[in-house]
Write a protein that holds these residues in place. Structure first.
Motif, PDB file in Angstrom:
ATOM      1  N   SER A   1    -109.147  29.852 -13.636  1.00 19.79           N
ATOM      2  CA  SER A   1    -110.146  29.141 -12.848  1.00 19.79           C
ATOM      3  C   SER A   1    -110.012  27.615 -12.965  1.00 19.79           C
ATOM      4  CB  SER A   1    -111.545  29.617 -13.254  1.00 19.79           C
ATOM      5  OG  SER A   1    -112.498  28.741 -12.769  1.00 19.79           O
ATOM      6  N   PRO A   2    -110.050  27.042 -14.204  1.00 24.24           N
ATOM      7  CA  PRO A   2    -109.870  25.590 -14.279  1.00 24.24           C
ATOM      8  C   PRO A   2    -108.506  25.130 -13.772  1.00 24.24           C
ATOM      9  CG  PRO A   2    -110.061  26.557 -16.486  1.00 24.24           C
ATOM     10  CD  PRO A   2    -110.380  27.638 -15.506  1.00 24.24           C
ATOM     11  N   ALA A   3    -107.476  25.941 -14.027  1.00 24.26           N
ATOM     12  CA  ALA A   3    -106.128  25.558 -13.584  1.00 24.26           C
ATOM     13  C   ALA A   3    -106.067  25.534 -12.054  1.00 24.26           C
ATOM     14  CB  ALA A   3    -105.098  26.529 -14.149  1.00 24.26           C
ATOM     15  N   TRP A   4    -106.679  26.535 -11.443  1.00 30.78           N
ATOM     16  CA  TRP A   4    -106.694  26.625  -9.985  1.00 30.78           C
ATOM     17  C   TRP A   4    -107.452  25.428  -9.404  1.00 30.78           C
ATOM     18  CZ3 TRP A   4    -104.332  28.942  -6.111  1.00 30.78           C
ATOM     19  CH2 TRP A   4    -104.929  28.991  -4.859  1.00 30.78           C
ATOM     20  N   ARG A   5    -108.570  25.105 -10.053  1.00 33.76           N
ATOM     21  CA  ARG A   5    -109.383  23.985  -9.593  1.00 33.76           C
ATOM     22  C   ARG A   5    -108.564  22.683  -9.626  1.00 33.76           C
ATOM     23  NH1 ARG A   5    -115.274  23.665 -12.245  1.00 33.76           N
ATOM     24  NH2 ARG A   5    -114.933  21.503 -12.767  1.00 33.76           N
ATOM     25  N   ALA A   6    -107.827  22.511 -10.710  1.00 35.46           N
ATOM     26  CA  ALA A   6    -107.010  21.296 -10.841  1.00 35.46           C
ATOM     27  C   ALA A   6    -105.946  21.228  -9.752  1.00 35.46           C
ATOM     28  CB  ALA A   6    -106.354  21.256 -12.220  1.00 35.46           C
ATOM     29  N   SER A   7    -105.373  22.385  -9.424  1.00 36.92           N
ATOM     30  CA  SER A   7    -104.278  22.396  -8.446  1.00 36.92           C
ATOM     31  C   SER A   7    -104.785  22.161  -7.022  1.00 36.92           C
ATOM     32  CB  SER A   7    -103.518  23.717  -8.529  1.00 36.92           C
ATOM     33  OG  SER A   7    -104.302  24.764  -7.994  1.00 36.92           O
ATOM     34  N   ARG A   8    -106.090  22.314  -6.818  1.00 36.57           N
ATOM     35  CA  ARG A   8    -106.656  22.167  -5.464  1.00 36.57           C
ATOM     36  C   ARG A   8    -107.125  20.749  -5.165  1.00 36.57           C
ATOM     37  NH1 ARG A   8    -104.475  25.283  -2.363  1.00 36.57           N
ATOM     38  NH2 ARG A   8    -103.006  25.103  -4.050  1.00 36.57           N
ATOM     39  N   TYR A   9    -107.020  19.854  -6.143  1.00 29.11           N
ATOM     40  CA  TYR A   9    -107.494  18.489  -5.883  1.00 29.11           C
ATOM     41  C   TYR A   9    -106.729  17.872  -4.715  1.00 29.11           C
ATOM     42  CZ  TYR A   9    -110.140  18.183 -10.264  1.00 29.11           C
ATOM     43  OH  TYR A   9    -111.039  18.366 -11.277  1.00 29.11           O
ATOM     44  N   GLN A  10    -107.459  17.047  -3.941  1.00 37.30           N
ATOM     45  CA  GLN A  10    -106.794  16.229  -2.933  1.00 37.30           C
ATOM     46  C   GLN A  10    -106.309  14.992  -3.672  1.00 37.30           C
ATOM     47  OE1 GLN A  10    -106.172  17.057   0.183  1.00 37.30           O
ATOM     48  NE2 GLN A  10    -107.192  19.027  -0.203  1.00 37.30           N
ATOM     49  N   PRO A  11    -105.011  14.673  -3.574  1.00 41.78           N
ATOM     50  CA  PRO A  11    -104.474  13.584  -4.392  1.00 41.78           C
ATOM     51  C   PRO A  11    -105.249  12.280  -4.237  1.00 41.78           C
ATOM     52  CG  PRO A  11    -102.796  14.457  -2.868  1.00 41.78           C
ATOM     53  CD  PRO A  11    -103.988  15.344  -2.773  1.00 41.78           C
ATOM     54  N   ILE A  12    -105.568  11.917  -2.998  1.00 38.57           N
ATOM     55  CA  ILE A  12    -106.180  10.600  -2.796  1.00 38.57           C
ATOM     56  C   ILE A  12    -107.616  10.571  -3.317  1.00 38.57           C
ATOM     57  CG2 ILE A  12    -107.095  10.849  -0.421  1.00 38.57           C
ATOM     58  CD1 ILE A  12    -105.103   7.908  -1.922  1.00 38.57           C
ATOM     59  N   GLU A  13    -108.309  11.712  -3.209  1.00 34.91           N
ATOM     60  CA  GLU A  13    -109.674  11.772  -3.745  1.00 34.91           C
ATOM     61  C   GLU A  13    -109.645  11.723  -5.269  1.00 34.91           C
ATOM     62  OE1 GLU A  13    -111.584  15.225  -2.147  1.00 34.91           O
ATOM     63  OE2 GLU A  13    -111.328  14.514  -0.091  1.00 34.91           O
ATOM     64  N   ALA A  14    -108.670  12.434  -5.836  1.00 34.88           N
ATOM     65  CA  ALA A  14    -108.563  12.494  -7.293  1.00 34.88           C
ATOM     66  C   ALA A  14    -108.176  11.136  -7.869  1.00 34.88           C
ATOM     67  CB  ALA A  14    -107.548  13.552  -7.696  1.00 34.88           C
ATOM     68  N   ILE A  15    -107.238  10.487  -7.205  1.00 32.94           N
ATOM     69  CA  ILE A  15    -106.709   9.236  -7.761  1.00 32.94           C
ATOM     70  C   ILE A  15    -107.723   8.093  -7.662  1.00 32.94           C
ATOM     71  CG2 ILE A  15    -105.580   8.016  -5.824  1.00 32.94           C
ATOM     72  CD1 ILE A  15    -103.018   8.154  -7.547  1.00 32.94           C
ATOM     73  N   THR A  16    -108.648   8.214  -6.714  1.00 34.45           N
ATOM     74  CA  THR A  16    -109.652   7.154  -6.561  1.00 34.45           C
ATOM     75  C   THR A  16    -110.985   7.532  -7.193  1.00 34.45           C
ATOM     76  OG1 THR A  16    -110.227   8.074  -4.406  1.00 34.45           O
ATOM     77  CG2 THR A  16    -108.676   6.238  -4.418  1.00 34.45           C
ATOM     78  N   LYS A  17    -110.983   8.640  -7.940  1.00 37.43           N
ATOM     79  CA  LYS A  17    -112.226   9.095  -8.561  1.00 37.43           C
ATOM     80  C   LYS A  17    -112.742   8.032  -9.535  1.00 37.43           C
ATOM     81  CE  LYS A  17    -114.190  12.776 -11.348  1.00 37.43           C
ATOM     82  NZ  LYS A  17    -114.618  11.918 -12.452  1.00 37.43           N
ATOM     83  N   VAL A  18    -114.045   7.820  -9.484  1.00 39.03           N
ATOM     84  CA  VAL A  18    -114.675   6.840 -10.391  1.00 39.03           C
ATOM     85  C   VAL A  18    -115.393   7.611 -11.490  1.00 39.03           C
ATOM     86  CG1 VAL A  18    -116.367   4.971 -10.544  1.00 39.03           C
ATOM     87  CG2 VAL A  18    -114.972   5.246  -8.479  1.00 39.03           C
ATOM     88  N   ASP A  19    -115.276   7.155 -12.740  1.00 36.84           N
ATOM     89  CA  ASP A  19    -115.930   7.835 -13.877  1.00 36.84           C
ATOM     90  C   ASP A  19    -117.439   7.885 -13.707  1.00 36.84           C
ATOM     91  OD1 ASP A  19    -113.693   8.495 -15.309  1.00 36.84           O
ATOM     92  OD2 ASP A  19    -113.540   6.481 -16.170  1.00 36.84           O
TER      93      ASP A  19
END
Lengths: 410, 231
Positions: A392-410
């Motif tokens: 489940s967590p692995a699948w979730r990680a693989s589904r990230y949209q790169p641009i959304e993930a890379i611009t994520k703010v803490d």
């Protein structure tokens, strides 16, 4: 292969990024595995003692009877093969141990009381280790040989009949011609047994003495055979069938003592349930660790996706991380289990609960039994379910949209 | 001259509550191979969206994106990942490097995904690290390097496998002026030496003054496309 190498490297290094969290999780996996194996070893040890005590208390691993004897255990239902022929066949078959007996219902009378009993005519030389009687738990003496004229009865029965060593009792049963066969015997010994019912039920006389009394010649009603693996009696049953032919019934101990057989199956099932319950507790920690690990690395995962890493590789990296964590935890847990079980091979004295345990047919000394299949089961369950929980967590990680993930703010 | 990038009538709208923000508004742009272009706009002008769309990280609502003669706006995730891996190098503003890998391992990361052999990888990464002036820092992890050094590692990673196109989003935002000048000199050198096409999104005046072509954007549109004498 090269992708696998970089995934392995990333997984390994990420594992040690938050050392405290990793060590806590490793400790949880190790303790979980240890608990699974240790408790399983204790349970198997208890079952082992119960079954061994049970099968060595007369039944043996396999028994042979005339087919009608099972429904009507009287002297007319004798095994067709003469005892001397049985001795010749079984004696040269390379069996661990065997004994032929006469076992019939009888009435035992003293001067004061009368009780129904199970009368066993045995050859003491064949029975060593195959009965519930221990030589150090006899008042008087046990039978010397098959032609011994004495009788050995249980202590509790002696008390009921108000008799004792040196006194005379009368055995009454039925001979082959359906006539009453009776004879006076002198009590030569009183045995004690873990189970009081054994003391009340069984009485022992010499086999040839009983054959003469019941006028059965060189015949017996029962053959009991011991083996070396009570969990795998199939080959022994086949071997005994080959020795006896088709006109008898050959039964394994699981059929002769269904309670004990069922107990063994229940305990095996219990072990699996126990392993799964521990894992479920463990899985919350595992999934939480992985979710946190993924959550902390969202931007990094986005970067890797942006650089061209495939979503399946991200999935693989998280799974490898989880498997590494489990494998190390398992390694430590297995080591701990071995270290804690090995010194206990002399047995754990549980005599403080001994009487309660004896009710279940268990011994007061518990010897943990470390079986390879139980170790494999515990490790297999952790690895398989751990893999599934990590999906489940692995699948979730693989589904990230790169641009959304890379611009994520803490 | 053949086109490295061609954008035709690109539209991209974001929703923020009830408001609609046009990040790209019928934008068309062509950049030739070996071009060195700066996209500039005030914040929210659409330069980062355009850069991400060209890089296959974002999809336009309508319009076409062509990279090296191949239309990519309708490609699958997997095809886009392959395109980014083989043909595009990225330099982001921050979080550019994988923290658990050393400088050299970060540079080799893309090549490793590409399946390049150990020896070739080692040779190329050493060469490019020398080119970006990071000899001696190969084994340092990102946390042990300055912001400028980290950006240089990111540049080294972006160019090491000789992609046709390098996209850089605010590469100098976290750098002091000396490090920013040094980075731009490096971009220029790599552009001239290898013919790599550079597209840089920035609102840093120093960067804008450094490039031969400056594309100014406002509200998702190109408002000026200037060929200039680079400093």
């Amino acid at each position: 292969m090269k992708t696998l190498a970089i995934l392995g490297k990333l997984a390994w290094r990420n594992l040690w990024r938050n050392r405290r969290r990793t060590f806590i999780m490793l400790a949880a996996v190790a303790i979980g595995i240890w608990a699974m194996i240790f408790m399983t070893a204790l349970t198997q040890g208890m079952v082992n003692e119960m079954v061994k005590d049970g099968v060595s208390a007369l039944p043996g691993y396999v028994q042979v009877h005339q087919p009608d004897y099972l429904d009507d255990p009287n002297i007319n239902n004798l095994i067709p093969t003469p005892d001397s022929e049985i001795a010749a066949r079984f004696g040269s078959a390379g069996l661990v141990q065997w004994a032929s007996r006469i076992k019939v219902p009888a009435v035992l009378s003293s001067e004061r009381e009368t009780r129904g009993v199970t009368l066993l005519g045995i050859d003491p030389g064949q029975e060593h280790g195959m009965t519930f009687i221990h030589e150090d738990n006899i008042d008087g003496r046990f039978l010397a040989d098959a032609a011994d004229d004495g009788i050995v009865i249980g202590r509790n029965l002696a008390k009921t009949l108000d008799t004792g060593v040196g006194k005379r009792v009368v055995i009454m049963s039925q001979d082959l011609a359906n006539n009453i066969a009776d004879r006076g015997f002198r009590v030569i010994g009183l045995f004690g047994a873990d189970m009081q019912s054994y003391e009340d039920t069984y009485v022992f006389v010499g086999k040839s003495t009983l054959q003469r009394l019941l006028d059965v010649g060189d015949r017996v009603t029962e053959i009991a055979v011991m083996g070396d693996d009570y969990r795998n009696v199939g080959p022994l049953v086949d071997k005994v069938k080959a020795l006896t032919g088709d006109n008898v019934v050959v039964q394994p101990w699981t059929e002769l003592d269904p309670y004990l057989g069922t107990m063994l199956k229940v305990m095996d099932g219990f072990v699996l349930v126990w392993v799964i319950v521990i894992f479920l507790a463990l899985s919350f920690g595992l999934v939480n660790t992985l979710v946190m690990a993924v959550f902390e690395r969202v931007r990094e995962i986005g970067l890797m996706l942006a650089l061209g890493m495939k979503p399946m590789s991200i999935l693989g990296q998280i799974l490898i991380e989880s498997m590494l964590l489990l494998l190390f935890g398992m390694l430590i847990g297995n080591g701990l289990a071995w270290l804690s079980i090995n010194p206990l091979q002399a047995g754990i004295d549980i005599s403080f609960v001994g009487q309660g345990m004896e009710m279940f047919g268990a011994s007061s000394v518990l010897i943990p039994q470390l079986r390879l299949q139980d170790v494999l089961l515990a490790n297999g369950v952790v690895l398989l379910l751990g893999f599934l929980a990590s999906l489940s967590p692995a699948w979730r990680a693989s589904r990230y949209q790169p641009i959304e993930a890379i611009t994520k703010v803490d | 001259m053949s086109m490295a990038v061609k954008c035709v009538e690109l539209c991209k709208t974001y929703r923020q509550g009830d408001a609609e923000i046009k990040a790209l508004d019928h934008l068309s742009l062509e950049i030739e191979n070996g071009g060195f272009v700066c996209l500039s706009s005030p914040s929210g002008g659409g330069k980062t969206t355009l850069l991400n769309t060209i890089g296959g990280l974002d999809k336009p609502d309508s319009g076409e994106v062509w990279i090296a003669g191949k239309r990519i706006d309708q490609s699958s995730k997997s095809e886009l990942a392959e395109l980014r891996l083989r043909q595009i190098g990225f330099v982001f503003q921050a979080y550019n490097l994988i923290p658990v890998l050393s400088a050299q391992e970060n540079v080799e990361f893309v090549m490793q995904l590409q399946g390049v052999g150990d020896a070739e990888r080692g040779e190329k990464s050493q060469e490019v690290l020398k080119e970006v002036g990071l000899v001696g820092l190969e084994n340092r992890r990102p946390a042990e390097m300055s912001g400028g050094q980290q950006q240089r590692v990111a540049v080294a990673r972006a160019v090491v496998s000789r992609p046709a196109l390098v996209l850089a989003d605010e590469p100098t935002a976290n750098l002091d002026s000396k490090a920013a000048d040094s980075l731009m000199d490096l971009f220029t050198e790599l552009n001239e030496r290898h013919g790599t096409t550079f597209i840089i999104a920035t609102h840093d005046q120093r960067v804008m003054a450094h490039v031969p072509r400056l594309v100014k954007m406002l509200d998702g549109r190109i408002v000026d496309d200037i060929q200039q004498q680079a400093n």
